[in-house]
Scaffold this motif. Sequence first.
Motif, PDB file in Angstrom:
ATOM      1  N   TRP A 158       0.841  -1.206   0.000  1.00 59.26           N
ATOM      2  CA  TRP A 158       0.000   0.000   0.000  1.00 59.26           C
ATOM      3  C   TRP A 158       0.874   1.254   0.000  1.00 59.26           C
ATOM      4  CZ3 TRP A 158      -4.085   2.506  -1.159  1.00 59.26           C
ATOM      5  CH2 TRP A 158      -4.269   3.788  -0.637  1.00 59.26           C
ATOM      6  N   SER A 159       1.926   1.268   0.775  1.00 57.19           N
ATOM      7  CA  SER A 159       2.806   2.431   0.812  1.00 57.19           C
ATOM      8  C   SER A 159       3.446   2.677  -0.547  1.00 57.19           C
ATOM      9  CB  SER A 159       3.885   2.243   1.881  1.00 57.19           C
ATOM     10  OG  SER A 159       3.306   2.100   3.162  1.00 57.19           O
ATOM     11  N   LEU A 160       3.824   1.603  -1.245  1.00 56.96           N
ATOM     12  CA  LEU A 160       4.373   1.751  -2.595  1.00 56.96           C
ATOM     13  C   LEU A 160       3.329   2.317  -3.541  1.00 56.96           C
ATOM     14  CD1 LEU A 160       6.307  -1.642  -2.858  1.00 56.96           C
ATOM     15  CD2 LEU A 160       7.320   0.628  -2.581  1.00 56.96           C
ATOM     16  N   ALA A 161       2.091   1.857  -3.392  1.00 59.48           N
ATOM     17  CA  ALA A 161       1.009   2.351  -4.247  1.00 59.48           C
ATOM     18  C   ALA A 161       0.734   3.821  -3.971  1.00 59.48           C
ATOM     19  CB  ALA A 161      -0.247   1.513  -4.020  1.00 59.48           C
ATOM     20  N   ALA A 162       0.683   4.184  -2.698  1.00 51.55           N
ATOM     21  CA  ALA A 162       0.368   5.562  -2.332  1.00 51.55           C
ATOM     22  C   ALA A 162       1.451   6.534  -2.794  1.00 51.55           C
ATOM     23  CB  ALA A 162       0.180   5.664  -0.822  1.00 51.55           C
ATOM     24  N   SER A 163       2.695   6.078  -2.878  1.00 52.15           N
ATOM     25  CA  SER A 163       3.792   6.946  -3.304  1.00 52.15           C
ATOM     26  C   SER A 163       4.016   6.902  -4.812  1.00 52.15           C
ATOM     27  CB  SER A 163       5.086   6.544  -2.585  1.00 52.15           C
ATOM     28  OG  SER A 163       5.437   5.197  -2.878  1.00 52.15           O
ATOM     29  N   GLY A 164       3.159   6.185  -5.540  1.00 51.70           N
ATOM     30  CA  GLY A 164       3.238   6.169  -7.002  1.00 51.70           C
ATOM     31  C   GLY A 164       4.374   5.360  -7.579  1.00 51.70           C
ATOM     32  N   GLN A 165       4.905   4.405  -6.804  1.00 55.16           N
ATOM     33  CA  GLN A 165       6.044   3.628  -7.290  1.00 55.16           C
ATOM     34  C   GLN A 165       5.641   2.390  -8.085  1.00 55.16           C
ATOM     35  OE1 GLN A 165       9.524   3.323  -4.525  1.00 55.16           O
ATOM     36  NE2 GLN A 165       8.106   4.176  -3.023  1.00 55.16           N
ATOM     37  N   LEU A 166       4.370   2.029  -8.046  1.00 58.28           N
ATOM     38  CA  LEU A 166       3.920   0.837  -8.773  1.00 58.28           C
ATOM     39  C   LEU A 166       3.398   1.263 -10.134  1.00 58.28           C
ATOM     40  CD1 LEU A 166       2.081  -1.073  -5.897  1.00 58.28           C
ATOM     41  CD2 LEU A 166       4.457  -1.254  -6.633  1.00 58.28           C
TER      42      LEU A 166
ATOM     43  N   THR B 193       5.912  -7.864   8.566  1.00 65.14           N
ATOM     44  CA  THR B 193       7.092  -8.351   7.840  1.00 65.14           C
ATOM     45  C   THR B 193       8.293  -7.491   8.214  1.00 65.14           C
ATOM     46  OG1 THR B 193       5.760  -9.140   5.977  1.00 65.14           O
ATOM     47  CG2 THR B 193       8.079  -8.716   5.554  1.00 65.14           C
ATOM     48  N   TYR B 194       9.387  -8.126   8.578  1.00 63.71           N
ATOM     49  CA  TYR B 194      10.592  -7.350   8.906  1.00 63.71           C
ATOM     50  C   TYR B 194      11.749  -7.629   7.945  1.00 63.71           C
ATOM     51  CZ  TYR B 194      12.272 -11.604  11.338  1.00 63.71           C
ATOM     52  OH  TYR B 194      12.670 -12.877  11.652  1.00 63.71           O
ATOM     53  N   ALA B 195      11.583  -8.573   7.024  1.00 65.09           N
ATOM     54  CA  ALA B 195      12.628  -8.819   6.025  1.00 65.09           C
ATOM     55  C   ALA B 195      12.000  -9.486   4.809  1.00 65.09           C
ATOM     56  CB  ALA B 195      13.735  -9.702   6.598  1.00 65.09           C
ATOM     57  N   GLY B 196      12.504  -9.141   3.643  1.00 66.68           N
ATOM     58  CA  GLY B 196      12.006  -9.734   2.399  1.00 66.68           C
ATOM     59  C   GLY B 196      11.839  -8.678   1.321  1.00 66.68           C
ATOM     60  N   GLN B 197      11.802  -9.112   0.066  1.00 69.80           N
ATOM     61  CA  GLN B 197      11.704  -8.199  -1.060  1.00 69.80           C
ATOM     62  C   GLN B 197      10.685  -8.704  -2.076  1.00 69.80           C
ATOM     63  OE1 GLN B 197      15.819  -8.177  -2.405  1.00 69.80           O
ATOM     64  NE2 GLN B 197      16.219  -6.243  -1.349  1.00 69.80           N
ATOM     65  N   LEU B 198      10.151  -7.750  -2.810  1.00 67.33           N
ATOM     66  CA  LEU B 198       9.239  -8.036  -3.915  1.00 67.33           C
ATOM     67  C   LEU B 198       9.869  -7.505  -5.190  1.00 67.33           C
ATOM     68  CD1 LEU B 198       5.424  -7.590  -4.133  1.00 67.33           C
ATOM     69  CD2 LEU B 198       6.846  -6.257  -5.686  1.00 67.33           C
ATOM     70  N   THR B 199       9.821  -8.290  -6.257  1.00 66.83           N
ATOM     71  CA  THR B 199      10.396  -7.883  -7.537  1.00 66.83           C
ATOM     72  C   THR B 199       9.297  -7.781  -8.586  1.00 66.83           C
ATOM     73  OG1 THR B 199      12.497  -8.974  -7.052  1.00 66.83           O
ATOM     74  CG2 THR B 199      12.045  -8.463  -9.357  1.00 66.83           C
ATOM     75  N   MET B 200       9.278  -6.642  -9.267  1.00 74.83           N
ATOM     76  CA  MET B 200       8.356  -6.448 -10.384  1.00 74.83           C
ATOM     77  C   MET B 200       9.155  -6.381 -11.679  1.00 74.83           C
ATOM     78  SD  MET B 200       5.552  -3.719  -8.940  1.00 74.83           S
ATOM     79  CE  MET B 200       4.713  -3.744 -10.540  1.00 74.83           C
ATOM     80  N   ASP B 201       8.594  -6.943 -12.737  1.00 76.26           N
ATOM     81  CA  ASP B 201       9.194  -6.894 -14.067  1.00 76.26           C
ATOM     82  C   ASP B 201       8.161  -6.273 -14.990  1.00 76.26           C
ATOM     83  OD1 ASP B 201       9.889  -7.845 -16.842  1.00 76.26           O
ATOM     84  OD2 ASP B 201      11.571  -8.693 -15.756  1.00 76.26           O
ATOM     85  N   VAL B 202       8.416  -5.029 -15.424  1.00 75.41           N
ATOM     86  CA  VAL B 202       7.408  -4.269 -16.165  1.00 75.41           C
ATOM     87  C   VAL B 202       8.019  -3.644 -17.401  1.00 75.41           C
ATOM     88  CG1 VAL B 202       6.092  -3.754 -14.072  1.00 75.41           C
ATOM     89  CG2 VAL B 202       7.856  -2.157 -14.847  1.00 75.41           C
ATOM     90  N   LEU B 203       7.158  -3.368 -18.368  1.00 73.84           N
ATOM     91  CA  LEU B 203       7.560  -2.573 -19.522  1.00 73.84           C
ATOM     92  C   LEU B 203       7.650  -1.129 -19.077  1.00 73.84           C
ATOM     93  CD1 LEU B 203       5.367  -4.029 -22.421  1.00 73.84           C
ATOM     94  CD2 LEU B 203       7.849  -3.967 -22.359  1.00 73.84           C
ATOM     95  N   SER B 204       8.807  -0.492 -19.312  1.00 74.03           N
ATOM     96  CA  SER B 204       8.951   0.916 -18.969  1.00 74.03           C
ATOM     97  C   SER B 204       8.730   1.817 -20.176  1.00 74.03           C
ATOM     98  CB  SER B 204      10.335   1.181 -18.377  1.00 74.03           C
ATOM     99  OG  SER B 204      11.346   0.776 -19.282  1.00 74.03           O
TER     100      SER B 204
ATOM    101  N   PHE C 180      11.578  -3.964  -4.434  1.00 79.27           N
ATOM    102  CA  PHE C 180      11.059  -3.190  -3.314  1.00 79.27           C
ATOM    103  C   PHE C 180      11.159  -4.012  -2.032  1.00 79.27           C
ATOM    104  CE2 PHE C 180       8.443  -1.928  -7.031  1.00 79.27           C
ATOM    105  CZ  PHE C 180       8.845  -0.599  -7.131  1.00 79.27           C
ATOM    106  N   SER C 181      11.414  -3.314  -0.941  1.00 77.74           N
ATOM    107  CA  SER C 181      11.411  -3.974   0.363  1.00 77.74           C
ATOM    108  C   SER C 181       9.973  -4.231   0.792  1.00 77.74           C
ATOM    109  CB  SER C 181      12.114  -3.095   1.398  1.00 77.74           C
ATOM    110  OG  SER C 181      11.942  -3.632   2.707  1.00 77.74           O
ATOM    111  N   MET C 182       9.747  -5.394   1.369  1.00 79.45           N
ATOM    112  CA  MET C 182       8.424  -5.719   1.886  1.00 79.45           C
ATOM    113  C   MET C 182       8.290  -5.353   3.364  1.00 79.45           C
ATOM    114  SD  MET C 182       6.277  -6.886  -0.336  1.00 79.45           S
ATOM    115  CE  MET C 182       5.118  -7.988   0.499  1.00 79.45           C
ATOM    116  N   ALA C 183       9.328  -4.783   3.951  1.00 80.62           N
ATOM    117  CA  ALA C 183       9.239  -4.330   5.342  1.00 80.62           C
ATOM    118  C   ALA C 183       8.593  -2.951   5.352  1.00 80.62           C
ATOM    119  CB  ALA C 183      10.626  -4.273   5.976  1.00 80.62           C
ATOM    120  N   PRO C 184       7.459  -2.802   5.997  1.00 80.75           N
ATOM    121  CA  PRO C 184       6.783  -1.501   6.004  1.00 80.75           C
ATOM    122  C   PRO C 184       7.549  -0.485   6.832  1.00 80.75           C
ATOM    123  CG  PRO C 184       5.686  -2.994   7.515  1.00 80.75           C
ATOM    124  CD  PRO C 184       6.740  -3.807   6.793  1.00 80.75           C
TER     125      PRO C 184
END
Length: 752
Positions: free
Chosen positions: A370-378, A676-687, A697-701
Amino acid sequence: MEMPHSPALSSSLVSIAVCSACAMWAAPAWSDSLADMPRPAAVGTAVTATAIEIERGTSFYLGRIRADAAYARGLSGAGVTIATLDTGISGTHREFMQAGKLLPGLNAVTGGLDVTDRRGHGSHVAGIIAALRDGRGNAGVAHGATLLPIKIFPDSGSGSTLALDIGLRHAIGKAAIINLSIGASGPFDARAMQEAVKSGLLIVAAAGNDGAPTSNWPARFAREAWANNQIIAVGAVDASNRIASFSNRAGDTAAWYLVAPGVGVVSAHRNDQYASMSGTSMAAPMVSGAAALLMQMWPRLRADQVATILLVTATDLGAPGIDPIYGRGLLNIDKALKPVGTLTTTTYNGKTIRVLSGAMQPSAATSAIWSLAASGQLRAVGRDDFQRDFGIDLGRTVTRSTALSLDQVIGGMGRRNEVAERVFGDDMEMAFVRESWTGTGMGAMPAHLQAQAPRDRLAAFSLLARGRDGMQASFALGSFAGQDFGAHGLRLAPDLPLSQVAGLSNPYLSLLPSTTHFAVAREAGGYWVKAGLVAAGTHDPLASSDVHLPGAAWMPQARSGVFEVSRSFDGAALSMSLLQTRERNAYLGSYSSGALSIANRAATHSVQLAGAVLIMPQLALAGQASYGITPGRSGDSLVAGVTTLRTNAFSLALVAADRARRGDRLSLALSQPMRTYAGQLTMDVLSNEQVRDRLVFSMAPTGREVRGELSYQAPLGPLSSMGVSMMLRREPNNIADAALDKLLALRYATRF
């Protein structure tokens, strides 16, 4: 001035003419007929905001066709060349004096290079297309476009299709768009137009000013199969978006017909003058300018695609749909710049998906999303039905977790629970909860569920059987399920049940709503060893068989295998629980589908250490600490995968009984829910159209929820009871910028 059509010269040579009415004004002098119009700035005057505002007022048509959406994107038509086949262009006019604005042209009448406009019509049309946006006079729709002047009329005004054909062939390979603000007295040999179409040119042609039920030629050629959707016929509307009295209607060219403002349009004229003119000749160049804006934005678009986009995104006027008067409707540049059809993109493994399909509902453990979404990073790039690329904010599909609300509590207050317990000797205990709903409680439910919800049902059931060899077996449904494990399963005193304290629940068992459990236990050497299975799914075994909630097939399902060792001491108890929790259609309590689907399943291994100590009779201190590991998974969406996630949760509670009156229960709990205190999420997108980006992105809020809960329940007599609950959540759902969440609820129940 009105210029009548001339009769056809022959079957192969047809007369053509420009057709419009105008009133002229010069700079700095103004004619009486236009004295109320703003004066253009003198040449060399510094451009001010006021001058731009005045120029914009003169160019009223830009607002009518929603051109500002293009300018907000930095579009101007730059890099696109538009050929005007007309009376020429006044090259010394201030609107065309910018270097590179005019290409060397052709006089198709004489074969020479003199394209000077001595009548004003061609300059007026060119100004609507591409006059400079400089605070003087008017601004063109594509003010940064390049113009290729082709003079197909002699200075007398009326010409023939011979010059038109020469001009069409000259534009091939030199321009992307041809503007034809002309009309012919009848059909003519279209071979030159066919060549222009085959070369990839877009042709925009005025419908004509005869007030006829269908377009004149050459606009009428738009209906021909050979036109390949590359010819647009353009009619004119007045200030009220009604078809102008003089404008030819759509008729049999309706599918290829647009309208644009064509009454009282101010633009450049001859001799550095300006004029207000009316006619479909004024409407057509607005469409040509709009096409240039699209071509600048998406250079890969073919002419037929540009035309189709402008047609299908027009604002519908007149009868709904394509009609014989307005055709497709009013030119709408704003809508033309937006996606047409379904936006799609490709995943890293080549799968095509809809960019904005599905939804993401993060949990407290995955709230970093949600924080990534709110900051426009997704963000990603999607393509519409015309393969145009659009930057998309995927955060639009992410839903923020809701705060606590009285609706949630009031919805449960309409529910009356009747608890019955029965003991069968020393070997068996049974308990069940019967739940009934009043009209008040159901009012808090969604209307479409009220008719389906059971009014009276068995809500929970438990059975405990003891064997003579120290074995125990338990079975539970509903709210009793899972209460035999962890801190909830610790026993200090008969009247001090820890299971009523929500903050002491095992967070990994909390991933399983509407649970069922079966467990066996045995005492050995003062230790209790317990093993069990806790499961949850779309079907509630206690619900009526005819109740089916919408979307049940997608609802999360989960199960946990539990192994636990516990020991009781004099006034104290300890336990250690090992769990393997498997989720389906969920990921650590979050639900996702479509472009941001994390995974359709998860397997989490966790351990919980729980303990309780009796401080004094009927007063206990209890706590738990839980840690979990969720192995990484690859994704099948724009989420390429997640690494191993590490989560934890803590709680501490004071539990008391018989404090103010006999039978009351008091609890005060402080907890940190699963995080969550450790872990990452990876996105693969057309830029962009060709390049893919891998975003990690870090999954630690950034936040940490701390929850305080106070609960008090007491009987008021044999038939009545009351309860009060208060909850405070700091940084709820582990979202750092979230406001403090507060809830106070009172409950009174009685039987009649």
